[in-house]
Enzyme design. Structure first.
Site, PDB file in Angstrom:
ATOM      1  N   HIS A  95      27.439  29.257  44.772  1.00  0.00           N
ATOM      2  CA  HIS A  95      27.365  28.824  46.164  1.00  0.00           C
ATOM      3  C   HIS A  95      26.047  29.258  46.815  1.00  0.00           C
ATOM      4  O   HIS A  95      26.012  29.668  47.972  1.00  0.00           O
ATOM      5  CB  HIS A  95      28.582  29.293  46.957  1.00  0.00           C
ATOM      6  CG  HIS A  95      29.801  28.519  46.603  1.00  0.00           C
ATOM      7  ND1 HIS A  95      30.549  28.808  45.479  1.00  0.00           N
ATOM      8  CD2 HIS A  95      30.382  27.444  47.185  1.00  0.00           C
ATOM      9  CE1 HIS A  95      31.554  27.942  45.405  1.00  0.00           C
ATOM     10  NE2 HIS A  95      31.474  27.099  46.412  1.00  0.00           N
ATOM     11  N   CYS A 149      16.784  13.231  41.602  1.00  0.00           N
ATOM     12  CA  CYS A 149      16.957  14.696  41.657  1.00  0.00           C
ATOM     13  C   CYS A 149      15.917  15.385  42.546  1.00  0.00           C
ATOM     14  O   CYS A 149      15.980  16.585  42.762  1.00  0.00           O
ATOM     15  CB  CYS A 149      16.941  15.296  40.255  1.00  0.00           C
ATOM     16  SG  CYS A 149      18.416  14.864  39.320  1.00  0.00           S
ATOM     17  N   GLU A 169      25.069  20.416  33.937  1.00  0.00           N
ATOM     18  CA  GLU A 169      25.078  20.022  35.347  1.00  0.00           C
ATOM     19  C   GLU A 169      26.247  19.089  35.632  1.00  0.00           C
ATOM     20  O   GLU A 169      26.759  19.061  36.746  1.00  0.00           O
ATOM     21  CB  GLU A 169      23.779  19.299  35.699  1.00  0.00           C
ATOM     22  CG  GLU A 169      22.568  20.189  35.705  1.00  0.00           C
ATOM     23  CD  GLU A 169      21.319  19.453  36.155  1.00  0.00           C
ATOM     24  OE1 GLU A 169      20.372  20.152  36.551  1.00  0.00           O
ATOM     25  OE2 GLU A 169      21.272  18.214  36.124  1.00  0.00           O
TER      26      GLU A 169
END
Length: 149
Positions: free
Chosen positions: A73, A23, A137
């Site tokens: 976004h 990550c 997530e």
């Protein structure tokens, strides 16, 4: 007390700059926020929300509008991650949202709970309140932030 649940989905990128695992690299998620609202079921002839804890519509609209403006976004970054901030700004029109801490699911859930969902009374006109926010997530990994009683 009773609870209702509202779900909101969005897509965003992030990285965990000091993380030892994968990550630490730039990547994105299809996030899901699950908002838990708690309150008594309303009753009474003159109550337009009778039989409900609160109307889903205004709550979802307000929280979704905030997410759409700031996180959907966009790249959610730790304000200390100067390398990624500089790189994204060099690209021009990229949307960046800076958090005062790493953009983990735990911290994003906490941010939504404490900053976006804090004043529900004005939205609902009721005693209902957001008591818990989950941020997923992936379908298999989620984190929760909850109010302490």
């Amino acid at each position: 007390m009773n609870r209702i649940e509202i779900r909101i989905e969005w897509c965003a990128g992030h990285r965990l700059m000091d993380h030892d695992g994968k990550c630490r690299h730039i990547h994105g998620h299809n996030y899901l926020a699950t908002i838990h609202v708690e309150g008594p079921i309303r009753s009474g002839e003159a109550d337009p929300q009778r039989g409900m804890v609160a109307d889903f519509g205004p709550i979802k609209a307000e929280i979704k509008a905030w997410i759409d403006r700031h996180w959907d976004h966009a790249f959610v970054a730790d304000q200390r991650d100067l390398q990624i901030i500089e790189a994204l700004r060099l690209m021009g029109e990229e949307r960046i949202f800076l958090l005062p801490h790493p953009p983990t699911a735990e911290r994003m859930a906490e941010f939504l709970l404490l900053n976006v969902c804090r004043d529900l009374k004005t939205l609902t006109g009721t005693a209902a309140r957001v008591v818990e926010v989950w941020v997923s997530e992936t379908p298999n990994c989620a984190a929760c932030a909850a109010l302490e009683d």
